[in-house]
Write a protein that holds these residues in place. Structure first.
Motif, PDB file in Angstrom:
ATOM      1  N   ARG A  68      64.202  45.676  19.634  1.00 26.42           N
ATOM      2  CA  ARG A  68      63.303  44.958  20.541  1.00 26.42           C
ATOM      3  C   ARG A  68      63.792  43.517  20.660  1.00 26.42           C
ATOM      4  N   PHE A  69      64.700  43.277  21.592  1.00 23.39           N
ATOM      5  CA  PHE A  69      65.370  41.986  21.669  1.00 23.39           C
ATOM      6  C   PHE A  69      64.440  40.856  22.093  1.00 23.39           C
ATOM      7  N   ALA A  70      63.491  41.140  22.989  1.00 20.38           N
ATOM      8  CA  ALA A  70      62.582  40.084  23.449  1.00 20.38           C
ATOM      9  C   ALA A  70      61.760  39.538  22.285  1.00 20.38           C
ATOM     10  N   GLU A  71      61.232  40.448  21.454  1.00 17.78           N
ATOM     11  CA  GLU A  71      60.422  40.028  20.313  1.00 17.78           C
ATOM     12  C   GLU A  71      61.259  39.247  19.300  1.00 17.78           C
ATOM     13  N   ILE A  72      62.465  39.727  19.037  1.00 16.60           N
ATOM     14  CA  ILE A  72      63.336  39.040  18.079  1.00 16.60           C
ATOM     15  C   ILE A  72      63.710  37.651  18.597  1.00 16.60           C
ATOM     16  N   LEU A  73      64.005  37.534  19.897  1.00 14.25           N
ATOM     17  CA  LEU A  73      64.325  36.227  20.483  1.00 14.25           C
ATOM     18  C   LEU A  73      63.139  35.277  20.369  1.00 14.25           C
TER      19      LEU A  73
END
Length: 537
Positions: A318-323
């Motif tokens: 989940r790239f958005a959450e990690i960013l």
């Protein structure tokens, strides 16, 4: 009282069993995998009823007419000015100064026209709490592709101590928690219709108007989506997010421009004012145990929730959450590290919805590996739920104790200080303080804010750093010449040093508060006497 506490604890654990029952019986509930929220109404209503019961039980023992923090009354003072004078300001005549969350203040102020500002603040927080629970459930279900994930994620939110605690702080935390999870959900849905990108843009813009971290939220969700669509060469999808990003920017732009004109900052000036005041000489870092407090739930066995949550985001990529999480923590560590520990780590509380979603996704991802063996699949799902839900409910009891302690400290520590100020001064006289919320809201006196949260001229003098913090604050006091001065004793003795030899004026201690039960801090009230040799105001 012991029996009452036991009864309240029983409410929490019975609700846990109810959520577990929903998970076990989930396969028998006719609930479509996709479709509008209206087709999910039975389980949604059940979850919201449980949430209401738990929320009422959570705050049952605390005094109901008061809020948890001094900063709560800064927000309430601004909302009262909106309701009574249609002016977005903590102190009349100082537009936007001290307003961290313009959207929350306006909503509470307008609702306050009907029910009063204080009830409106509680109602807005409660409505946002319910809205966040539904958003977390829908998001978890969408990622896990299992309808039972709704019940698990929603249950973790219902029993989430940070979310329950925020119901009584009178501030924007609950509203931002709801907007955060719905922003992630709407970005993941990727609705490309006109209604879809408009709603997504408005919700993203509303998040930015609620907390400065909303800027990171917009960048993370729209940035990750844009990269995904660029990689797939999907021009239609990319165009949809460009449009929603433009709408979000348009929603935020009026506040940005007005704030630049008034305070000189693109976001709320309170952020910079606190950072300058507390980090004047050197940045103060929080204890490692408090750095990720709500994310890892550093209470008892509930620590496992945070670890499972982190695994959930990593495993599902989940790239958005990690960013967003990376930007969130890096910004605080660079700008104002110790803020992560302020007020029960409240700035981290909105992350709890992400924790709940990620933990639920991780459990269903792990159980899904055993889907071909139904018995093992059911056992893995049940074990995961049993590990997460009771631990979270148990941890929420610690948050309930903290909430009760903080509200009682408002009654027994903060309000007596305001009463003393009113008793030792007359209308029209001023009082200087670093905690200005309750004084501004209740005292009816002119308040000199030596931190600069509600007074941009003070904030600018501190930001200029023309000398040490002590010299700057002494100069501000000599210019403003307040009748009274309120300081926390430990702050004065350890690092303010405003009253030691060489200070302008004479200061006589005339009253001291009882110790704060949560921190042990004591307010000291001083009468100020100024001589003609002191700098004129």
């Amino acid at each position: 009282m012991p029996r009452r506490r036991a009864n309240i604890g029983a409410v929490f654990y019975l609700a846990v069993l109810a959520v577990l029952a929903c998970l076990i019986l989930g396969s028998a509930i006719p609930w479509p995998k996709e479709g509008p929220l209206s087709r999910r109404w039975p389980i949604v209503i059940a979850v919201l009823v449980f949430a209401t019961i738990v929320a009422v039980a959570f705050g049952r023992d605390a005094p109901r007419d008061f809020f948890t923090f001094d900063d709560s009354y800064i927000s309430l003072a601004a909302a009262r000015n909106v309701a009574e004078h249609f002016e977005l300001a903590v102190v009349r005549g100082r537009l936007l100064q001290g307003v961290t969350s313009p959207l929350h203040v306006v909503i509470v102020g307008l609702a306050g026209l009907a029910v009063g500002v204080e009830p409106a603040a509680r109602l807005v927080s409660f409505a946002a709490f319910l809205f966040a629970i539904v958003g977390a459930g829908l998001y978890a279900e969408r990622i896990a592709r299992d309808r039972r994930a709704f019940a698990l994620a929603a249950g973790l939110c219902v029993f989430g101590g940070p979310m329950l605690y925020d119901l009584g702080n009178g501030m924007e935390t609950s509203l931002f928690t709801a907007l955060l999870i719905w922003t992630f959900y709407l970005a993941d849905v990727d609705d490309r219709s006109r209604r879809g990108f408009i709603v997504r843009g408005v919700v993203s813009g509303a998040a930015m108007l609620t907390r400065p971290e909303g800027l990171f939220l917009l960048a993370a969700t729209h940035g990750a989506a844009a990269l995904r669509h660029l990689y797939k060469k999907d021009r239609e999808g990319l165009g949809s997010f460009v449009k929603s990003g433009a709408i979000a920017a348009a929603v935020y732009a009026p506040f940005l421009v007005a704030n630049l004109i008034v305070t000189g900052h693109p976001i709320s000036g309170t952020v910079s004012a606190k950072a300058v005041f507390f980090n004047f000489d050197a940045a103060q870092f929080p204890d490692p145990g408090d750095l990720l407090k709500p994310l890892t739930l550093m209470f008892f066995t509930a620590r496992i929730v945070g670890y499972v949550a982190l695994a959930g985001f990593v495993l599902r990529r989940r790239f958005a959450e990690i960013l967003f999480l990376a930007a969130f923590y890096l910004s605080y560590l660079i700008k104002f590290p110790d803020a992560l520990n302020h007020y029960r780590a409240r700035y981290q509380h909105p992350l709890w919805t992400l924790v709940a979603v990620a933990a639920a996704v991780a459990i269903f991802w792990a159980a899904g590996r055993l889907r071909e063996r139904r018995a093992w699949h059911a056992a893995a799902l049940g074990a995961g739920a049993l590990a997460l839900l009771p631990a979270t409910a148990h941890a929420s009891q610690v948050y309930r104790w903290e909430y009760n302690t903080d509200v009682r400290d408002t009654v027994e520590y903060l309000i007596p200080m305001v009463t003393a100020v009113k008793g030792y001064s007359r209308a029209g006289e001023s009082v200087a303080a670093h905690d200005v919320g309750a004084l501004t809201y209740f005292s009816g006196r002119d308040v000199v804010d030596i931190v600069g949260l509600t007074d941009v001229s003070v904030a600018k003098q501190l930001a200029a750093k023309a000398g040490t913090r002590t010299m700057t604050l002494r100069r501000i006091l000599a210019e403003r010449r307040p009748r009274l001065l309120v300081l926390i004793r430990d702050w004065e003795e350890d690092w303010l040093h405003l009253l030691v030899r060489g200070a302008p004026g004479r200061f006589t201690r005339i009253w001291s508060s009882p110790p704060n039960k949560g921190t042990g801090a004591i307010y000291d009230l001083y009468r100020c006497q100024w001589t003609t040799s002191d700098p004129a105001p």
